[in-house]
Design a protein around this motif. Structure first.
Motif, PDB file in Angstrom:
ATOM      1  N   ALA A 240      27.202  32.845 -81.216  1.00  0.00           N
ATOM      2  CA  ALA A 240      27.500  33.479 -79.931  1.00  0.00           C
ATOM      3  C   ALA A 240      28.972  33.864 -79.833  1.00  0.00           C
ATOM      4  CB  ALA A 240      27.121  32.535 -78.789  1.00  0.00           C
ATOM      5  N   VAL A 241      29.850  33.059 -80.403  1.00  0.00           N
ATOM      6  CA  VAL A 241      31.285  33.396 -80.416  1.00  0.00           C
ATOM      7  C   VAL A 241      31.517  34.700 -81.176  1.00  0.00           C
ATOM      8  CG1 VAL A 241      33.549  32.648 -81.237  1.00  0.00           C
ATOM      9  CG2 VAL A 241      32.001  30.991 -80.177  1.00  0.00           C
ATOM     10  N   ALA A 362      27.042  28.870 -73.505  1.00  0.00           N
ATOM     11  CA  ALA A 362      27.856  29.637 -72.563  1.00  0.00           C
ATOM     12  C   ALA A 362      29.337  29.412 -72.807  1.00  0.00           C
ATOM     13  CB  ALA A 362      27.488  29.253 -71.125  1.00  0.00           C
ATOM     14  N   ALA A 363      29.696  28.169 -73.154  1.00  0.00           N
ATOM     15  CA  ALA A 363      31.096  27.902 -73.491  1.00  0.00           C
ATOM     16  C   ALA A 363      31.509  28.680 -74.736  1.00  0.00           C
ATOM     17  CB  ALA A 363      31.302  26.405 -73.703  1.00  0.00           C
ATOM     18  N   GLY A 364      30.593  28.786 -75.706  1.00  0.00           N
ATOM     19  CA  GLY A 364      30.911  29.574 -76.892  1.00  0.00           C
ATOM     20  C   GLY A 364      31.080  31.043 -76.582  1.00  0.00           C
ATOM     21  N   SER A 365      30.219  31.582 -75.727  1.00  0.00           N
ATOM     22  CA  SER A 365      30.356  32.995 -75.367  1.00  0.00           C
ATOM     23  C   SER A 365      31.646  33.257 -74.604  1.00  0.00           C
ATOM     24  CB  SER A 365      29.150  33.421 -74.521  1.00  0.00           C
ATOM     25  OG  SER A 365      27.948  33.286 -75.248  1.00  0.00           O
ATOM     26  N   THR A 366      31.997  32.347 -73.684  1.00  0.00           N
ATOM     27  CA  THR A 366      33.233  32.526 -72.921  1.00  0.00           C
ATOM     28  C   THR A 366      34.454  32.429 -73.824  1.00  0.00           C
ATOM     29  OG1 THR A 366      32.136  31.554 -70.995  1.00  0.00           O
ATOM     30  CG2 THR A 366      34.528  31.691 -70.942  1.00  0.00           C
ATOM     31  N   GLY A 367      34.468  31.413 -74.685  1.00  0.00           N
ATOM     32  CA  GLY A 367      35.585  31.301 -75.624  1.00  0.00           C
ATOM     33  C   GLY A 367      35.667  32.471 -76.579  1.00  0.00           C
ATOM     34  N   GLY A 368      34.475  32.981 -77.002  1.00  0.00           N
ATOM     35  CA  GLY A 368      34.491  34.138 -77.887  1.00  0.00           C
ATOM     36  C   GLY A 368      35.034  35.381 -77.205  1.00  0.00           C
ATOM     37  N   ALA A 369      34.754  35.546 -75.898  1.00  0.00           N
ATOM     38  CA  ALA A 369      35.283  36.711 -75.180  1.00  0.00           C
ATOM     39  C   ALA A 369      36.806  36.655 -75.097  1.00  0.00           C
ATOM     40  CB  ALA A 369      34.676  36.767 -73.780  1.00  0.00           C
ATOM     41  N   PHE A 370      37.351  35.471 -74.809  1.00  0.00           N
ATOM     42  CA  PHE A 370      38.814  35.353 -74.755  1.00  0.00           C
ATOM     43  C   PHE A 370      39.441  35.544 -76.129  1.00  0.00           C
ATOM     44  CE2 PHE A 370      37.903  33.016 -70.767  1.00  0.00           C
ATOM     45  CZ  PHE A 370      38.754  33.722 -69.922  1.00  0.00           C
ATOM     46  N   GLY A 371      38.848  34.926 -77.148  1.00  0.00           N
ATOM     47  CA  GLY A 371      39.393  35.071 -78.496  1.00  0.00           C
ATOM     48  C   GLY A 371      39.262  36.476 -79.033  1.00  0.00           C
ATOM     49  N   LEU A 375      42.064  38.964 -80.813  1.00  0.00           N
ATOM     50  CA  LEU A 375      41.816  39.472 -82.167  1.00  0.00           C
ATOM     51  C   LEU A 375      41.836  40.995 -82.195  1.00  0.00           C
ATOM     52  CD1 LEU A 375      41.040  38.643 -85.077  1.00  0.00           C
ATOM     53  CD2 LEU A 375      38.645  38.832 -84.387  1.00  0.00           C
ATOM     54  N   LEU A 376      41.228  41.640 -81.198  1.00  0.00           N
ATOM     55  CA  LEU A 376      41.225  43.101 -81.149  1.00  0.00           C
ATOM     56  C   LEU A 376      42.622  43.653 -80.931  1.00  0.00           C
ATOM     57  CD1 LEU A 376      38.003  43.617 -79.019  1.00  0.00           C
ATOM     58  CD2 LEU A 376      38.304  44.277 -81.399  1.00  0.00           C
ATOM     59  N   ALA A 377      43.428  42.969 -80.115  1.00  0.00           N
ATOM     60  CA  ALA A 377      44.796  43.435 -79.895  1.00  0.00           C
ATOM     61  C   ALA A 377      45.629  43.349 -81.165  1.00  0.00           C
ATOM     62  CB  ALA A 377      45.445  42.606 -78.772  1.00  0.00           C
ATOM     63  N   ALA A 378      45.354  42.377 -82.021  1.00  0.00           N
ATOM     64  CA  ALA A 378      46.153  42.187 -83.233  1.00  0.00           C
ATOM     65  C   ALA A 378      45.635  43.008 -84.405  1.00  0.00           C
ATOM     66  CB  ALA A 378      46.186  40.701 -83.604  1.00  0.00           C
ATOM     67  N   TRP A 379      44.314  43.114 -84.584  1.00  0.00           N
ATOM     68  CA  TRP A 379      43.761  43.730 -85.791  1.00  0.00           C
ATOM     69  C   TRP A 379      43.055  45.057 -85.537  1.00  0.00           C
ATOM     70  CZ3 TRP A 379      41.285  39.410 -89.310  1.00  0.00           C
ATOM     71  CH2 TRP A 379      42.286  38.536 -89.710  1.00  0.00           C
ATOM     72  N   GLY A 380      42.720  45.406 -84.308  1.00  0.00           N
ATOM     73  CA  GLY A 380      41.954  46.620 -84.053  1.00  0.00           C
ATOM     74  C   GLY A 380      40.460  46.373 -84.179  1.00  0.00           C
TER      75      GLY A 380
END
Length: 533
Positions: A240-241, A362-371, A375-380
């Protein structure tokens, strides 16, 4: 004779199961209303706040926070209370909340604080109702139809997501209060339909009242003792992350890196939604042909390959097709894991175990959204998607090395009742020896003679039949008899005429005489042959 398998086969199909149809339809109306209202919450927050991005963020947080706060207590209450009552109260509560929201929006009397409170109340009631409905499915369908029922439930969610979002935005464009009024009417209809379900949704009786903390501790202890479920849950959470990275990277790739207009995101999501519906409808077919480890590990490996392809192709149609296949795999994956969790969990722990599993994922999905944002800001988009694909492949390899994951299998629900007969009313399978004597009246050798009475059939309350390994051996063939005699198992060799008198039952059987040439041997005094009929 009625066995469990025969009762299961004799159960009506799901399309004729009145209780299941009422449960399914009512919850579909609520799912559809939730999708219509959920997609419009950020838009409504943006309107009433004068374009504040902070209000949009608060509205999103109000929709996510109940999953962390409400889920565990809701699981305990679902295991304590009548689940039909829980679902009806939640449906009526949602009708009131959504009706109040529609009225406030119509009268231009809605503030940001009131909106946040109504969003949190709506999502909280939805969580409780979903847990109760999930635990109630086993009550209205037999074990053999559980996979088909959960497949239809998954398809219901996918269709609601596919149609509810566009319908909500169209209604919001026409009148911002209209999506919530429609959702309120759907919740009210669901509450009315639940009234006509005849199945008993009450959980097993409890001898004492306990604290919520103690009930949760029981569920945690049980979950810790389930090696397979304990090993599968982290795999699902980590997947899910990584899927959150895929969803956000898709938007970045389409709009920012490939330069497509924002409307193409809706096109891709529409195509992918069709794949999810197809996967949910075919989940039963896949589960009948592949084991749980094959579906789990094969799905992760296929996800890794599809994510790699999405990073390398261009154009919304190709991306939509690949994302549709991912959604199809996810739907099959969701049905398989739901069946596994429900069939391995005792009836009295259904709500709490589902709440614990939902909280972790749900905790995994929430943490994955923040992470994923970092990641997108750094790597595209493209590089982030390739990194997520590598992580998914590593997760599939790691899962294959865990023995508990490889041992996962679809189990029958413990103590699950079938809807055709109440629990405990099953007639046990008739043992081999209950069919009476063998042909010929139970007498070997020659002649007819009196038939022995059949052994009475076991009553429904008698002990169950022994397993096949403990069945009685076949009776040995009767020994040869001298001319003029026949062999009766209880009495030995008796003359070939007349009926057996009652006196013969008190006489000890004698061994069979050895046949020899010449005239018949003289009868010995005291033997059965000296008695006259």
């Amino acid at each position: 004779m009625t066995t469990t398998d025969e009762r299961t086969v004799a159960a009506p199909p799901l399309r004729r199961n009145r209780d299941f149809l009422l449960l399914w339809t009512g919850n579909w109306l609520q799912f559809f209303g939730s999708r219509m209202g959920g997609v419009c919450y950020p838009l409504l927050a943006l309107q009433i706040s004068g374009g504040s991005a902070r209000a949009v963020g608060l509205a999103s947080a109000a929709a996510v926070l109940p999953f962390a706060v409400v889920q565990l207590p809701a699981g305990v209450l679902v295991d304590r209370w009548d689940r039909r009552t829980v679902m009806r109260v939640c449906a009526l509560g949602r009708a009131l909340v959504l009706g109040a929201l529609a009225a406030a929006a119509f009268l231009d009397a809605l503030s940001v604080g009131a909106l946040l409170a109504l969003i949190a109340a709506d999502v909280s009631l939805t969580i409780v109702a979903n847990l109760a409905e999930r635990a109630a499915v086993r009550t209205v369908v037999p074990a053999s139809q559980l996979t088909a029922a959960l497949s239809q439930n998954e398809a219901r969610v996918r269709v609601a997501g596919l149609l509810g979002g566009p319908a909500g935005t169209v209604l919001f464009t026409w009148a911002r209060w209209s999506p919530y009024l429609g959702a309120a009417v759907g919740s009210l209809a669901a509450a009315v339909g639940l009234r006509f379900i005849k199945a008993d949704f009450r959980p097993p009786a409890r001898a004492e009242h306990r604290r919520i903390r103690d009930d949760l501790a029981d569920a945690v202890r049980w979950l810790r003792g389930q090696h397979v479920l304990r090993a599968v849950l982290p795999v699902v959470t980590l997947a899910a992350v990584l899927l959150q990275v895929v969803q956000l990277a898709l938007v970045v790739i389409l709009v920012k890196e490939q330069g497509h207009p924002e409307s193409t995101v809706g096109l891709v999501l529409g195509i992918s939604g069709c794949g999810g519906v197809l996967g949910a409808l075919t989940a039963r077919w896949w589960m009948a042909r592949f084991s749980m480890p094959a579906l789990l590990l094969g799905g992760l490996a296929l996800w890794a390959g599809l994510m790699t392809g999405m990073a390398l192709v261009s154009g919304p149609v190709l991306l939509g097709v690949l994302f549709a296949v991912m959604n199809a795999v996810g739907a099959v994956f969701g049905v398989a894991t739901a069946v596994f969790q429900m069939t391995t969990t005792p009836e009295e722990l259904q709500g709490r175990v589902a709440a614990l599993a939902g909280l972790v994922t749900a905790a995994g999905s929430t943490g994955g959204a923040f992470g994923a944002g970092s990641l997108l800001a750094a790597w595209g988009g493209t590089r982030s998607l390739l990194a997520a694909a590598g992580g998914m492949a590593l997760l599939a390899l790691t899962g294959a090395l865990v023995p508990a994951v490889r041992r996962a299998h679809h189990a029958e629900p413990p103590g699950a009742a079938t809807p055709t007969e109440p629990p405990g009313a099953a007639t046990p399978a008739e043992p081999p020896w209950a069919a009476g004597p063998p042909p010929g009246g139970g007498t070997g050798g020659q002649g007819g003679g009196p038939r022995r009475s059949r052994t009475p059939r076991p009553s429904p309350t008698s002990a169950p039949a022994p397993p096949p390994s403990e069945t009685l051996p076949a009776p040995a063939p009767a020994p040869k008899t001298a001319p003029g005699f026949r062999y009766v198992p209880e009495f030995g060799h008796v003359p070939e005429f007349g009926h057996i008198p009652e006196l013969m039952r008190a006489v000890e059987p004698v061994p069979a005489p050895t046949p020899r040439q010449g005239p018949s041997p003289e009868p010995q005094p005291g033997s059965a042959s000296t008695l006259t009929p």
